[in-house]
Design a protein around this motif. Sequence first.
Motif, mmCIF file in Angstrom:
data_model
loop_
_atom_site.group_PDB
_atom_site.id
_atom_site.type_symbol
_atom_site.label_atom_id
_atom_site.label_comp_id
_atom_site.label_asym_id
_atom_site.label_seq_id
_atom_site.Cartn_x
_atom_site.Cartn_y
_atom_site.Cartn_z
ATOM 1 N N GLN A 124 0.825 -1.198 0.000
ATOM 2 C CA GLN A 124 0.000 0.000 0.000
ATOM 3 C C GLN A 124 0.866 1.257 0.000
ATOM 4 N N ASP A 125 2.184 1.066 0.061
ATOM 5 C CA ASP A 125 3.104 2.190 0.173
ATOM 6 C C ASP A 125 3.547 2.735 -1.175
ATOM 7 N N VAL A 126 3.419 1.932 -2.232
ATOM 8 C CA VAL A 126 3.847 2.353 -3.571
ATOM 9 C C VAL A 126 2.640 2.285 -4.496
ATOM 10 N N HIS A 127 2.396 3.353 -5.248
ATOM 11 C CA HIS A 127 1.233 3.411 -6.128
ATOM 12 C C HIS A 127 1.387 2.397 -7.272
ATOM 13 N N PRO A 128 0.300 1.735 -7.675
ATOM 14 C CA PRO A 128 0.379 0.776 -8.783
ATOM 15 C C PRO A 128 0.998 1.355 -10.047
ATOM 16 N N TYR A 129 0.779 2.645 -10.304
ATOM 17 C CA TYR A 129 1.372 3.277 -11.489
ATOM 18 C C TYR A 129 2.900 3.244 -11.410
ATOM 19 N N THR A 130 3.439 3.512 -10.209
ATOM 20 C CA THR A 130 4.889 3.495 -10.028
ATOM 21 C C THR A 130 5.445 2.093 -10.214
ATOM 22 N N VAL A 131 4.741 1.097 -9.677
ATOM 23 C CA VAL A 131 5.168 -0.290 -9.847
ATOM 24 C C VAL A 131 5.155 -0.676 -11.325
ATOM 25 N N LEU A 132 4.104 -0.269 -12.036
ATOM 26 C CA LEU A 132 3.972 -0.622 -13.445
ATOM 27 C C LEU A 132 5.089 0.003 -14.275
ATOM 28 N N THR A 133 5.387 1.269 -14.027
ATOM 29 C CA THR A 133 6.445 1.918 -14.805
ATOM 30 C C THR A 133 7.799 1.262 -14.558
ATOM 31 N N GLU A 134 8.041 0.785 -13.348
ATOM 32 C CA GLU A 134 9.301 0.099 -13.060
ATOM 33 C C GLU A 134 9.365 -1.243 -13.779
ATOM 34 N N LEU A 135 8.255 -1.985 -13.797
ATOM 35 C CA LEU A 135 8.230 -3.269 -14.505
ATOM 36 C C LEU A 135 8.408 -3.068 -16.010
ATOM 37 N N ILE A 136 7.848 -1.991 -16.539
ATOM 38 C CA ILE A 136 8.046 -1.682 -17.965
ATOM 39 C C ILE A 136 9.509 -1.356 -18.223
ATOM 40 N N ARG A 137 10.122 -0.578 -17.333
ATOM 41 C CA ARG A 137 11.527 -0.218 -17.494
ATOM 42 C C ARG A 137 12.419 -1.448 -17.492
ATOM 43 N N LEU A 138 12.074 -2.416 -16.668
ATOM 44 C CA LEU A 138 12.866 -3.634 -16.569
ATOM 45 C C LEU A 138 12.583 -4.602 -17.720
ATOM 46 N N GLY A 139 11.590 -4.288 -18.549
ATOM 47 C CA GLY A 139 11.257 -5.171 -19.651
ATOM 48 C C GLY A 139 10.482 -6.404 -19.241
ATOM 49 N N LEU A 140 9.860 -6.352 -18.066
ATOM 50 C CA LEU A 140 9.132 -7.503 -17.557
ATOM 51 C C LEU A 140 7.671 -7.520 -17.987
#
Length: 301
Positions: free
Chosen positions: A148-164
């Motif tokens: 609940q500490d990190v917004h889903p948008y932030t998580v998604l952008t990181e996964l996109i950056r990692l190519g996952l």
Amino acid sequence: MGRPPRQLPATQPAAQPLPPAEDVLRALGGILAPLLRLLLASGMDYTRLAAELKPLFIEQARLELLRTGQKDTDSAISLLSGVHRKDVREWRENGLSGRIAQEMSVSSRVFARWVQDPLYRDRSKRPKPLPRLGPAPSFETLARGVTQDVHPYTVLTELIRLGLVEVRTVKGRDMVLPNRDGFVPPPGSREIMELFGGNISDHACAAVSNLLGKAPRLEQSVFAEGITPESAAQLGALARKLWSQARSEMIAEATRRYDADQHREDATCRMRFGAYFWSQDTMPDGPSQDITEQGERSDTE
């Protein structure tokens, strides 16, 4: 009258003969060679490595003394580890300087949940495409179920950056599609270093436990020499196929047991199950190269 001699500590003899130090060092030469390549490529020289090894030697020496029923005095730690007493005293006062305990990153935890939770898997027990927003199952509910500490948008952008993952618009709706090869982060990322550290550490723990005569742990491999690069490539493809099958079965059973063990006071254990494949030209002047793609690993913790 002089003082009576101090009583020697009662220690348990080893259950079986331990390997000679020379044999251990010889084996470590082959183990450390690829790790030293990584250190040098990362800009870490011998002096820096020696400084980082000192507190590790102290810590493990203390644990070995306690394991064998001896007192973990500064003198005993210094004698066993070979580290000077003043450094042992500084370690005891200040702790392990420079070592920072890092939790698994949020992106790793989200992807692991995606792999494990039946709500977010398809009939083949693989992580399925998810609507970006909306009620479960969606990427939004997946991410919020982990933190609940990190917004889903932030998580998604990181996964996109990692190519996952990638995001595609299907019938006017954003869909988040997972990397079908599993959680294999790009070289140099924090996530791949987490996998590297966890895999190598636990593999070494299993091997060392067997060497020291503990309860037998699974630590086996298949070796072949005198084959062509084409054969090695085919065997690499077979290894990935066999791993995919074993991985799916292990995830399913680990998930079932995790769900059953939740809220139990004795649910204090963790496990890791993995596989690896490596092939190279063994000719003296031949290139040492991995014939196969980078392996994958899935956490069930």
